[in-house]
Enzyme design. Structure first.
Site, short mmCIF file in Angstrom:
data_model
loop_
_atom_site.label_atom_id
_atom_site.label_comp_id
_atom_site.label_asym_id
_atom_site.label_seq_id
_atom_site.Cartn_x
_atom_site.Cartn_y
_atom_site.Cartn_z
CG HIS A 182 -5.64 0.69 1.88
ND1 HIS A 182 -4.89 1.27 0.87
CD2 HIS A 182 -6.53 -0.14 1.26
CE1 HIS A 182 -5.30 0.82 -0.30
NE2 HIS A 182 -6.29 -0.03 -0.09
CB CYS A 213 -9.70 -0.66 -0.52
SG CYS A 213 -9.25 -2.36 -0.12
CE1 TYR A 220 -4.54 -6.85 -4.43
CE2 TYR A 220 -5.40 -6.30 -6.60
CZ TYR A 220 -5.59 -6.44 -5.23
OH TYR A 220 -6.82 -6.17 -4.69
CG ASN A 267 -16.33 -7.65 0.53
OD1 ASN A 267 -15.56 -6.90 1.13
ND2 ASN A 267 -17.49 -7.25 0.05
#
Length: 399
Positions: free
Chosen positions: A326, A344, A307, A321
């Site tokens: 989010h 994440c 992506y 990193n």
């Protein structure tokens, strides 16, 4: 028989007294001698005046003087009448004359690769004038290295924020650099410098998290400091900032939750999805992360996982990193149940927005439960992975 003793008439006494006083004065004059020849009241000869003796530092004709080396003029047996130190352009260098006018000391760093000239005069105790003169030359560096700071004036940061000074190139003489660095805090707090990034950066952090609302000032007096290998400091740096309220995130990858504590009280508890544990490249790292930046909209890129420019909202960066918190509406069903992200912390849109609004650069994000620890290769800021003893040992002055 009656003896009668005669007494002088009253009018004769003054004459007798005057005679006695004159005799005493004559006797005193005889003891002190005649008044010429500079003799003291005890008859000793007063020492003659001395010619002024002028000493300059650096010595006349010296070269390779560093811009912050001592520079002064000292006069004995006299005083400085006038003095100036000028650069090749004829500009006078700032300095301070002592109250007794016996010395002058430089008041600012000098330039690189310049010849400086003394002029002026000193007056001796004998009244004669002696010139103040001479020249010296400052060092020409093989290179200079600048320094910049991660913190800015008048900003407010979270309680885990380190002070990071980064140089243009790795530093050889790290002890010389640390001696030129000063951190002052109100209230006072224990802290230490440590060298990271193979000597290209030096960080200061407290032993424990900052106390909320601490005031901090930093001085890096590095211009003119020899950094080793002929390289000298290119600039000074000063900055003053504040520490805000205490907010700590505690996230557990096995419980699939992220809790937020502000000033000791829990203010948020959100279901979350962390990095996929079956892939070491996607595992969310355990350890104390530090909030680095916030972005209402951010475009994620990871070509290795297929992506590029993937848009997310309410992104809070917590490491170099690729770890963020989010909004992740696509993984709401997994949040609180499974770890499916690429590293994440995925949150529901409303939860991500609530945390985004409360987050402050420098806030700690403590992550536990994963199979991979936060390490130096994960970049800024991994300062809190070290014990206090390890951190202090990474100082050039403590190691």
């Amino acid at each position: 028989m009656i003896l009668r003793v005669s007494t002088p008439a009253a009018g004769r006494r003054p004459a007798v007294l005057v005679a006695a006083v004159l005799a005493a004065l004559l006797g005193l004059t005889a003891c002190t001698g005649s008044g010429g020849g500079g003799q003291t009241a005890q008859g000793e000869t007063a020492p003659p005046g001395q010619s002024a003796k002028v000493a300059v530092e650096p010595a006349e004709g010296a070269g390779d003087i560093a811009p912050r080396d001592p520079v002064s003029v000292t006069v004995s047996d006299g005083t400085i009448a006038e003095i100036a130190l000028t650069n090749p352009e004829g500009e006078q260098v700032e300095g301070e004359l002592s109250e007794d006018r016996s010395s002058w000391t430089i008041g600012e760093p000098l330039g690189y690769g310049k010849t400086y000239t003394w002029s002026g005069s000193a007056e001796g105790t004998d009244g004669t004038t002696v010139p103040i003169e001479g020249t010296f030359t400052t060092v020409t560096p093989s290179a200079t290295s600048g320094v910049k700071s991660n913190v800015g004036d008048d900003n407010t940061y979270g309680v885990a924020m380190p002070i990071a000074l980064t140089f243009d190139a790795p530093v050889e003489d790290r002890a010389a650099v640390e001696k030129a660095l000063h951190v002052e805090t109100d209230p006072e707090i224990e802290g230490s410098w440590a060298w990271l990034d193979q000597g290209r950066a030096v960080h200061w952090r407290p032993k424990e998290y900052w106390r909320p609302h601490t005031e901090v000032s930093v001085r890096a007096e590095l211009y003119g400091v020899h950094l080793g290998g002929g390289v000298y400091g290119d600039n000074d740096l000063t900055v003053a900032f504040s520490i805000g309220r205490e907010q700590i995130v505690r996230a557990d990858t096995q419980e699939h939750r992220m809790a937020v504590y502000r000033d000791g009280e829990q203010v948020g508890d959100y279901p979350a999805s962390f990095g996929l544990e079956s892939d070491p490249g996607r595992v969310t790292r355990s350890g104390i992360h530090v909030v680095m930046s916030k972005h209402p909209t951010y475009f994620m890129n990871n070509p290795g996982y297929g992506y590029e420019d993937f848009e997310v909202q309410w992104a809070v960066r917590i490491s170099n990193n690729g770890e963020f918190t989010h909004s992740a509406p696509w993984s709401v069903a997994d949040q609180g149940n499974r770890n499916v992200s690429h590293g994440c912390i995925n949150l529901a849109p409303a939860d991500a927005k609530a945390y985004f609004d409360s987050a402050l650069q420098g806030d700690p994000v403590e992550i536990t439960g994963s199979s991979e620890p936060l390490q130096p290769r994960d970049g800024l800021y991994h300062d809190w992975i070290y014990s206090w003893e390890e951190w202090r040992s990474m100082s050039a002055l403590n190691g």
